[in-house]
Design a protein around this motif. Structure first.
Motif, mmCIF file in Angstrom:
data_model
loop_
_atom_site.group_PDB
_atom_site.id
_atom_site.type_symbol
_atom_site.label_atom_id
_atom_site.label_comp_id
_atom_site.label_asym_id
_atom_site.label_seq_id
_atom_site.Cartn_x
_atom_site.Cartn_y
_atom_site.Cartn_z
ATOM 1 N N MET A 191 51.218 43.823 40.022
ATOM 2 C CA MET A 191 50.314 42.725 40.375
ATOM 3 C C MET A 191 50.753 41.461 39.637
ATOM 4 O O MET A 191 50.943 41.486 38.426
ATOM 5 N N PRO A 192 50.889 40.331 40.340
ATOM 6 C CA PRO A 192 51.267 39.090 39.668
ATOM 7 C C PRO A 192 50.194 38.642 38.679
ATOM 8 O O PRO A 192 48.995 38.735 38.954
ATOM 9 N N LEU A 193 50.640 38.161 37.518
ATOM 10 C CA LEU A 193 49.685 37.629 36.548
ATOM 11 C C LEU A 193 48.873 36.495 37.141
ATOM 12 O O LEU A 193 47.699 36.311 36.827
ATOM 13 N N SER A 194 49.524 35.677 38.012
ATOM 14 C CA SER A 194 48.840 34.513 38.580
ATOM 15 C C SER A 194 47.691 34.909 39.494
ATOM 16 O O SER A 194 46.800 34.105 39.750
ATOM 17 N N LYS A 195 47.689 36.150 40.037
ATOM 18 C CA LYS A 195 46.632 36.595 40.936
ATOM 19 C C LYS A 195 45.570 37.418 40.220
ATOM 20 O O LYS A 195 44.579 37.808 40.821
ATOM 21 N N VAL A 249 48.461 42.078 28.403
ATOM 22 C CA VAL A 249 47.202 42.346 29.111
ATOM 23 C C VAL A 249 47.391 43.580 29.986
ATOM 24 O O VAL A 249 48.465 43.806 30.543
ATOM 25 N N GLU A 250 46.342 44.397 30.044
ATOM 26 C CA GLU A 250 46.351 45.587 30.891
ATOM 27 C C GLU A 250 45.916 45.197 32.292
ATOM 28 O O GLU A 250 44.830 44.626 32.486
ATOM 29 N N LEU A 251 46.756 45.457 33.277
ATOM 30 C CA LEU A 251 46.438 45.110 34.652
ATOM 31 C C LEU A 251 45.531 46.173 35.270
ATOM 32 O O LEU A 251 45.580 47.348 34.873
ATOM 33 N N GLY A 285 49.798 48.832 35.012
ATOM 34 C CA GLY A 285 50.598 48.726 33.801
ATOM 35 C C GLY A 285 50.181 47.581 32.901
ATOM 36 O O GLY A 285 49.229 46.848 33.188
ATOM 37 N N ARG A 286 50.898 47.456 31.818
ATOM 38 C CA ARG A 286 50.606 46.410 30.842
ATOM 39 C C ARG A 286 51.705 45.360 30.917
ATOM 40 O O ARG A 286 52.889 45.692 30.917
#
Length: 222
Positions: A1-5, A184-186, A191-192
């Protein structure tokens, strides 16, 4: 997952570590030295953060890394994106954006986007080199274009894209003691993710922008 989303507040995260490398010597932040370094770079290794785990299909983009010549030394010009944008809303970024068919090069993209976003005319910008492309988790292959900016100049930010334009002393950014490592944990077991942050006063520089600054730091200290 993108951090931006993924909706989270990076400023609220604990600091996992401080990079801690020694500050860059002042002689390496002078115009003549920078020109020589980009003209004949040594062997060095770019750094790739976890946030670069991206989709296979990349969108080409370019940003300008604008080094403004001030009486007390070089400053880096940065923008804060408006809060309503669909991607990277509210984040600190370099001026720039995706490539368009009419752009003749990555440099042309960076200069065009800079003029459109903040009104900085390309006549004020002296391009001295490129940093390695940076792959973001949102699917962009970003070419950072480094340029010296000659004052005086006038800025006219596009209010639809840019909420603020500010400068940070390059010496502050080129000090490993100011580079924080966060994670950060997604959700959904994705994943992290680990990423860099460089807080400066009220501004929180993180993610891809901090990652590209790390690569500038590595190149100049090599």
């Amino acid at each position: 997952m993108p951090l931006s989303k993924f909706s989270f507040d990076p400023k609220s995260l604990p600091v996992d570590a401080v990079a801690g490398e020694a500050a860059l010597g002042q002689e390496r932040m002078l115009e003549d030295w920078l020109r020589q370094r980009f003209a004949a770079p040594p062997d060095w290794q770019p750094e790739t953060a976890d946030e670069s785990l991206a989709a296979q299909r990349m969108t080409a983009a370019s940003v300008l890394v604008p080094l403004v010549q001030r009486p007390d030394g070089l400053h880096l010009l940065l923008t804060r994106r408006t809060d309503h944008l669909s991607a990277h809303a509210g984040q600190i970024s370099f001026p720039g954006g995706r490539a368009e068919p009419e752009d003749v090069s990555a440099i042309d993209t960076a200069l065009r986007e800079t003029e459109e976003e903040i009104g900085l005319a390309r006549s004020h910008i002296d391009v001295i080199g490129l940093l390695p492309d940076y792959i973001t988790s949102s699917g962009y292959q970003v070419t950072p274009v480094v340029g010296l900016v000659h004052p005086p100049f006038e800025l006219v930010p596009d209010p639809n894209e840019v909420a603020d334009v500010f400068e940070v002393p390059l010496a502050f950014l080129m000090d490993g003691m100011n580079h924080q490592r966060l994670s950060v944990e997604l959700p959904e077991g994705a994943g992290r993710r680990h990423f860099y942050a460089i807080p400066y006063g009220p501004h929180f520089i993180w993610g891809a922008t901090a990652g590209m600054l790390r690569n500038l730091f590595h190149l100049l200290r090599a």
